[in-house]
Design a protein around this motif. Structure first.
Motif, PDB file in Angstrom:
ATOM      1  N   ILE B 244       0.956  -1.403   0.155  1.00 24.91           N
ATOM      2  CA  ILE B 244      -0.406   0.052  -0.096  1.00 24.91           C
ATOM      3  C   ILE B 244       0.991   1.225  -0.060  1.00 24.91           C
ATOM      4  O   ILE B 244       1.609   1.472   1.100  1.00 24.91           O
ATOM      5  CB  ILE B 244      -0.720  -0.356   1.118  1.00 24.91           C
ATOM      6  N   PRO B 245       0.291   2.105  -1.358  1.00 25.44           N
ATOM      7  CA  PRO B 245       2.085   3.227  -1.321  1.00 25.44           C
ATOM      8  C   PRO B 245       1.384   4.468   0.509  1.00 25.44           C
ATOM      9  O   PRO B 245       2.363   5.327   0.492  1.00 25.44           O
ATOM     10  CB  PRO B 245       1.825   3.509  -2.409  1.00 25.44           C
ATOM     11  N   GLU B 246       0.238   4.624   0.524  1.00 20.30           N
ATOM     12  CA  GLU B 246       0.130   5.264   1.367  1.00 20.30           C
ATOM     13  C   GLU B 246       0.902   4.944   2.940  1.00 20.30           C
ATOM     14  O   GLU B 246       1.047   6.059   3.301  1.00 20.30           O
ATOM     15  CB  GLU B 246      -0.899   6.099   1.493  1.00 20.30           C
ATOM     16  N   VAL B 247       1.478   3.970   3.398  1.00 25.75           N
ATOM     17  CA  VAL B 247       1.418   3.788   4.072  1.00 25.75           C
ATOM     18  C   VAL B 247       3.467   4.300   4.242  1.00 25.75           C
ATOM     19  O   VAL B 247       3.882   3.794   3.985  1.00 25.75           O
ATOM     20  CB  VAL B 247       1.518   2.285   4.614  1.00 25.75           C
ATOM     21  N   THR B 248       3.136   5.011   5.653  1.00 22.80           N
ATOM     22  CA  THR B 248       4.312   5.085   5.820  1.00 22.80           C
ATOM     23  C   THR B 248       4.886   4.878   7.278  1.00 22.80           C
ATOM     24  O   THR B 248       6.257   4.952   8.117  1.00 22.80           O
ATOM     25  CB  THR B 248       4.574   7.218   5.513  1.00 22.80           C
ATOM     26  N   ALA B 249       4.243   4.609   8.495  1.00 21.36           N
ATOM     27  CA  ALA B 249       4.217   4.649   9.404  1.00 21.36           C
ATOM     28  C   ALA B 249       2.936   3.076   9.918  1.00 21.36           C
ATOM     29  O   ALA B 249       1.850   3.017   9.876  1.00 21.36           O
ATOM     30  CB  ALA B 249       3.530   5.938  10.462  1.00 21.36           C
ATOM     31  N   VAL B 250       4.064   2.589  11.035  1.00 19.72           N
ATOM     32  CA  VAL B 250       3.644   0.907  11.217  1.00 19.72           C
ATOM     33  C   VAL B 250       3.508   1.067  12.598  1.00 19.72           C
ATOM     34  O   VAL B 250       4.662   0.689  13.279  1.00 19.72           O
ATOM     35  CB  VAL B 250       3.427   0.230  10.703  1.00 19.72           C
ATOM     36  N   ILE B 276       8.684   3.758   5.372  1.00 20.16           N
ATOM     37  CA  ILE B 276       8.256   2.941   6.326  1.00 20.16           C
ATOM     38  C   ILE B 276       9.422   3.202   7.958  1.00 20.16           C
ATOM     39  O   ILE B 276       9.857   2.388   8.073  1.00 20.16           O
ATOM     40  CB  ILE B 276       7.533   1.789   5.797  1.00 20.16           C
ATOM     41  N   SER B 277       7.979   4.257   9.167  1.00 20.96           N
ATOM     42  CA  SER B 277       8.699   3.718   9.985  1.00 20.96           C
ATOM     43  C   SER B 277       7.744   2.745  10.720  1.00 20.96           C
ATOM     44  O   SER B 277       7.048   2.537  10.712  1.00 20.96           O
ATOM     45  CB  SER B 277       8.420   5.140  11.235  1.00 20.96           C
ATOM     46  N   VAL B 278       8.351   1.508  11.691  1.00 19.92           N
ATOM     47  CA  VAL B 278       7.668   0.407  12.218  1.00 19.92           C
ATOM     48  C   VAL B 278       8.116   0.753  14.058  1.00 19.92           C
ATOM     49  O   VAL B 278       9.386   1.162  14.488  1.00 19.92           O
ATOM     50  CB  VAL B 278       8.089  -0.770  11.886  1.00 19.92           C
ATOM     51  N   ILE B 279       7.010   1.216  14.655  1.00 24.92           N
ATOM     52  CA  ILE B 279       7.535   0.535  15.600  1.00 24.92           C
ATOM     53  C   ILE B 279       6.944  -0.977  16.707  1.00 24.92           C
ATOM     54  O   ILE B 279       5.804  -1.370  16.341  1.00 24.92           O
ATOM     55  CB  ILE B 279       6.499   2.096  16.792  1.00 24.92           C
ATOM     56  N   GLY B 280       6.929  -0.607  17.914  1.00 21.09           N
ATOM     57  CA  GLY B 280       6.678  -2.481  18.738  1.00 21.09           C
ATOM     58  C   GLY B 280       6.517  -1.827  19.988  1.00 21.09           C
ATOM     59  O   GLY B 280       6.591  -0.848  19.916  1.00 21.09           O
ATOM     60  N   VAL B 281       6.207  -2.994  20.847  1.00 19.77           N
ATOM     61  CA  VAL B 281       6.202  -2.890  21.872  1.00 19.77           C
ATOM     62  C   VAL B 281       6.809  -3.788  22.341  1.00 19.77           C
ATOM     63  O   VAL B 281       6.711  -5.193  22.442  1.00 19.77           O
ATOM     64  CB  VAL B 281       4.238  -2.909  22.204  1.00 19.77           C
TER      65      VAL B 281
END
Lengths: 348, 348
Positions: B244-250, B276-281
DNA sequence: AGAACTATTGGCATCGATAACATTCTCTGC
DNA sequence: GCAGAGAATGTTATCGATGCCAATAGTTCT
């Protein structure tokens, strides 16, 4: 006391006597029904079970243990570190024990100090466990440990031995041989090793397997880099390895260290696997999903737990019999962190 | 029997009576010495202790429990899945309990089925634990569970509730807010979410926190992608997000899923964090050492374990008193998997 | 039919420690 | 020197289930 209107109140839970009365039989018969004894008329059994249900009776294990002398519990001494791998071992033990009608009592120790281990064993002994699984590497067997394990059926699962204990282990030198040979097969001249701490028998055995394999092939045996299983120790050693031009293949003694190594190499601009191949041991869940996915040697921990329980229970139930050590085989899992030497795709 | 020369032989272990005899006092006095009762002459105490030592006496906890009615044991219901994070919770509980003179009995369940949970609770109740810590998310509280926990001091640690249980929890919606806001602060238009399974309250709360944050800022709330905490579910969802092109942050609801996501993006040729930025927990040990190192929200699990034990013991020791829910705060840990939007260094 | 069994059930002692109560001993203070 | 408080220790009953042995009921065999 005082104004309390006495709601519910903790009334004493029902005992066998109560159940017996309710069912119109003797406590003894209740006991027989509950322990699945054969000679009870089906009708009587039903009546007792109904009463049990109705009164919400729960067995009192303390009384049962005291009276019967059997606790139906086995103890496990664990190391309190978040090593992914060990976790499955515990699960294997728990499930196998439960299936055999035993429960498991775990005594974790934060360190491998003799005194800490003694304390853990002591706690288990106090709970009158029928046997113990030592899931820690015992380097120094103190007299007290010897005494404690001597009076209790014991199984060790990491290859260490106490007098009179059984051994179930994963063949660690075999794991090391698989890893090392895999890298040699890919054409690497030799293989460097980031080891685990020397107090761990696993670590020592892996070193041996690695060295033997290299020597058998007449390769140079590079100096060992020491780690402590943690990702950060892998990282530290990776920063060193990455600066040595001749390094093309690294065998890390755990997946977590392997990740640390890879990260360090990455920071130094050395690509994995094109410039350097890295292999780990354990096959943790993340191994497949990091970049690059990690080639590793899988250890059947859960299976080992099951096996350990089998041995222990056999040992408990037929004391005299001697059982020989058993070992289970690790398995090579090839993924993307290893490649033929000189497989560099583009750059450099 | 037979030819045996009768070595050692399992002679019955000594009891208090034996110790009493050896020390020339009554069993009662021995009991007093061993339970640290005050009124014993120092000299007598010494004599008793000497006898204990000499005979190698060990207390019989079954007898003690039966007689005193107190087991000094608390139970923990755990989920038998190798989630890294939960492990520290258990350690925290163990240590705190040990420090308070209690031991811990763990009942693991392989699933969240009502019946499996009932079984686990049942096992604990049979061991006459004085209280229970429910370390699993309870979706459906069956009558039987209600009954079991109703008669036993209970603390839940994931935010779920049973009637009459106390709650100690990490503020999960806060964790989600931290993560989401961090990404928005970096300039991302909106944040996509890979959630945990709906049966977990943690997962639901994170969804709420995430949604609220977006709504408060007037951003579009993208559809949720569902995962199950595992790396592979992250990977699966990553393969979708990457297309999905518009995804830049997850925002992934766990580190393990985050790694899966990152790997998938990587395979699709989308760079983290440039594209794309990715953050977890969770902040698992590996978070810092994978490539790229993972920005995440750390959860103070061990502290929570300690807190849960505190609450439970207070609850056990002063029944009437009502204690309010407590929650501990998560903390943002910024690393390399998130970056300002459009931070692309070179390519593309 | 009577002996010899077997299936079922009950009675009582017991496991090892503690609680509650009783006892002995040792100081005070008047 | 003696009552009385309090410290130190002993006695006895009890927790709840099981092991062992005895008792009763029901069967089979000769």
């Amino acid at each position: 006391m005082g104004t309390a209107i006495g709601e519910g109140e903790t009334r004493k839970p029902p005992g066998m006597t109560d159940v017996a009365q309710a069912a119109g039989v003797s406590p003894q018969t209740v006991s027989r029904v509950l322990s699945g004894h054969a000679n009870v008329r089906p009708e009587t059994r039903a009546r007792v079970l109904a009463a049990v249900e109705r009164l919400g009776y729960r067995k009192n294990s303390a009384a049962r243990i005291l009276s019967s002398g059997r606790s139906r519990t086995i103890g496990v001494v664990n190391l309190q570190t978040a090593f992914y791998s060990r976790l499955n071992l515990t699960f294997g033990i728990e499930n196998a024990a439960r299936a055999a009608g035993y429960s498991v009592s775990i005594a974790s120790t934060a360190s491998l100090d003799t005194s800490a281990v003694e304390e853990a064993l002591s706690r288990l002994a106090d709970q009158s466990v029928e046997g113990v699984i030592l899931a820690i590497p015992l380097i120094h067997v103190s007299p007290r440990i010897e005494q404690l394990t001597g009076s209790l059926p014991t199984v060790t699962v990491d290859g260490s031995r106490t007098p009179a204990s059984e051994v179930v282990a994963i063949d660690q030198s075999q794991a090391a041989r698989l890893a090392t040979r895999h890298l040699l097969d890919l054409g690497h001249e030799t293989v460097w090793h980031v080891s685990g701490p020397g107090e761990w028998l696993d670590a020592v055995n892996r070193i041996d397997g690695w060295r033997e394999t290299l020597e058998a092939e007449g390769r140079t045996v590079p100096p060992i880099l020491k780690g402590d299983w943690s990702p950060s120790s892998g990282y530290r050693n990776g920063l060193i390895l990455g600066r040595i031009p001749e390094v093309t293949a690294v065998f890390a003694a755990s997946d977590e260290m392997a990740f640390g190594v890879i990260r360090a190499l990455h920071e130094l601009g050395r690509r994995v696997p094109q410039d350097i191949s890295v292999i780990g041991v354990d096959d943790i869940a993340l191994a497949e999903y990091c970049s690059p996915s990690l080639t590793t040697v899988a250890q059947p921990f859960e299976e080992m737990g099951t096996l350990a329980v089998d041995h222990l229970l056999r040992h408990i139930n037929e004391p005299g019999a001697a059982h020989e050590p058993t070992s289970v085989e690790p398995e090579l899992v090839v993924r993307a962190s290893t490649a033929p030497v000189g497989a560099a795709s583009g750059t450099h």
